[in-house]
Design a protein around this motif. Sequence first.
Motif, short mmCIF file in Angstrom:
data_model
loop_
_atom_site.label_atom_id
_atom_site.label_comp_id
_atom_site.label_asym_id
_atom_site.label_seq_id
_atom_site.Cartn_x
_atom_site.Cartn_y
_atom_site.Cartn_z
N VAL A 62 -1.79 3.56 -31.68
CA VAL A 62 -0.51 4.15 -31.25
C VAL A 62 0.60 3.51 -32.07
N TRP A 63 1.74 4.18 -32.09
CA TRP A 63 2.92 3.66 -32.79
C TRP A 63 3.65 2.69 -31.86
N GLY A 64 4.05 1.54 -32.43
CA GLY A 64 4.62 0.48 -31.59
C GLY A 64 6.12 0.37 -31.60
N ASN A 65 6.82 1.17 -32.36
CA ASN A 65 8.25 1.01 -32.50
C ASN A 65 9.03 1.58 -31.31
N ALA A 66 10.10 0.90 -30.95
CA ALA A 66 11.08 1.37 -29.96
C ALA A 66 10.41 1.86 -28.68
N GLY A 67 10.84 3.05 -28.20
CA GLY A 67 10.34 3.54 -26.91
C GLY A 67 9.41 4.72 -27.03
N PHE A 68 8.66 4.81 -28.15
CA PHE A 68 7.79 5.96 -28.35
C PHE A 68 6.55 5.93 -27.45
N THR A 69 5.94 4.77 -27.30
CA THR A 69 4.71 4.63 -26.51
C THR A 69 5.06 3.88 -25.23
N THR A 70 4.98 4.58 -24.09
CA THR A 70 5.52 4.02 -22.85
C THR A 70 4.51 4.08 -21.71
N PHE A 71 4.78 3.23 -20.72
CA PHE A 71 4.00 3.16 -19.48
C PHE A 71 4.99 2.92 -18.36
N SER A 72 5.03 3.87 -17.38
CA SER A 72 6.01 3.77 -16.30
C SER A 72 5.37 4.11 -14.96
N GLY A 73 6.03 3.69 -13.88
CA GLY A 73 5.51 4.00 -12.56
C GLY A 73 6.53 3.69 -11.47
N SER A 74 6.28 4.25 -10.30
CA SER A 74 7.20 4.01 -9.18
C SER A 74 6.48 4.27 -7.86
N LEU A 75 6.95 3.61 -6.82
CA LEU A 75 6.44 3.83 -5.47
C LEU A 75 7.08 5.09 -4.91
N VAL A 76 6.25 6.06 -4.53
CA VAL A 76 6.76 7.31 -3.96
C VAL A 76 6.93 7.18 -2.45
N THR A 77 5.88 6.70 -1.78
CA THR A 77 5.96 6.51 -0.34
C THR A 77 5.01 5.40 0.07
N GLN A 78 5.46 4.58 0.99
CA GLN A 78 4.63 3.48 1.49
C GLN A 78 3.74 3.98 2.62
N MET A 79 2.51 3.49 2.67
CA MET A 79 1.56 3.94 3.66
C MET A 79 1.29 2.82 4.67
N ALA A 123 0.85 -1.19 0.00
CA ALA A 123 0.00 0.00 0.00
C ALA A 123 0.88 1.24 0.00
N GLY A 124 0.47 2.25 -0.75
CA GLY A 124 1.26 3.48 -0.80
C GLY A 124 0.79 4.41 -1.90
N VAL A 125 1.55 5.48 -2.08
CA VAL A 125 1.29 6.43 -3.15
C VAL A 125 2.28 6.16 -4.28
N TYR A 126 1.76 5.99 -5.49
CA TYR A 126 2.56 5.66 -6.66
C TYR A 126 2.43 6.78 -7.71
N TYR A 127 3.47 6.92 -8.52
CA TYR A 127 3.47 7.91 -9.60
C TYR A 127 3.52 7.16 -10.93
N PHE A 128 2.58 7.49 -11.84
CA PHE A 128 2.49 6.81 -13.13
C PHE A 128 2.55 7.82 -14.28
N GLN A 141 -2.48 -2.71 -1.36
CA GLN A 141 -1.79 -3.91 -1.83
C GLN A 141 -2.75 -4.76 -2.68
N GLY A 142 -2.30 -5.12 -3.88
CA GLY A 142 -3.12 -5.93 -4.77
C GLY A 142 -3.90 -5.13 -5.80
N ASP A 143 -3.97 -3.80 -5.66
CA ASP A 143 -4.63 -2.97 -6.68
C ASP A 143 -3.88 -3.10 -8.00
N GLN A 144 -4.62 -3.03 -9.11
CA GLN A 144 -4.02 -3.19 -10.42
C GLN A 144 -4.15 -1.91 -11.24
N VAL A 145 -3.09 -1.60 -11.97
CA VAL A 145 -3.05 -0.41 -12.82
C VAL A 145 -2.63 -0.86 -14.22
#
Length: 208
Positions: free
Chosen positions: A191-208, A123-128, A177-181
């Motif tokens: 969308v264009w599928g080549n290389a790194g043009f179309t991306t999806f990223s995320g990270s945990l900022v702080t755990q709650m 569980a926490g705050v995530y950045y996407f 915990q267990g939530d899906q994104v």
Amino acid sequence: MLWFLLLFCGLSLADEGGNDPETQSCFPDMCNLLKEFGAMSEKIKSLETRLQESETRLQNSESQILELKNKEGTKVIFSTAVGEGKKHIGPFTTDTTLIYKTVITNIGNAYNAATGIFTAPVAGVYYFTIFFHAGWTHRTSLHLYKNSEMKLSTFDEDTVTNRTDNGGNAGYLHLQQGDQVYVRLFKNSHVWGNAGFTTFSGSLVTQM
């Protein structure tokens, strides 16, 4: 036992009275000694209680420190790209979950490259972030979901004058915990599928 001896001492003093000088000098000393011993026993009990309380507080503090260390030690970072070669993904006749097959980084292994779904390990705050590149022949409509709820969107209409389209969005999500994104490509968009043009990223900022 101590109180019995004190009682015995008092009774003995009463029985003996003043008949025996030796008894008069002996029993008062014994009674005083027993009284001092009793007071010392009470002090020891008080110290034992305070020691137990201190040990309890110390254990609680150690548990809190361990919990903080575990929180600080949880690292969740992922970055992905569609990676479908030099072609467009879509358009489809129905809304479709995008599967970002190229995994740039996946610290914590919370992103599943087979399904395109990120599952929160804690569980926490995530950045996407979501970004896309596309051509002009069709519109682009991408949407980031938390479970079944749409949270972020990015959109671009098809235009003849602008032959390439780019867009994106980003935001913070509070996850359990267990939530899906995941990201869905709406029907009749691409969308264009080549290389790194179309991306999806995320990270945990702080755990709650």
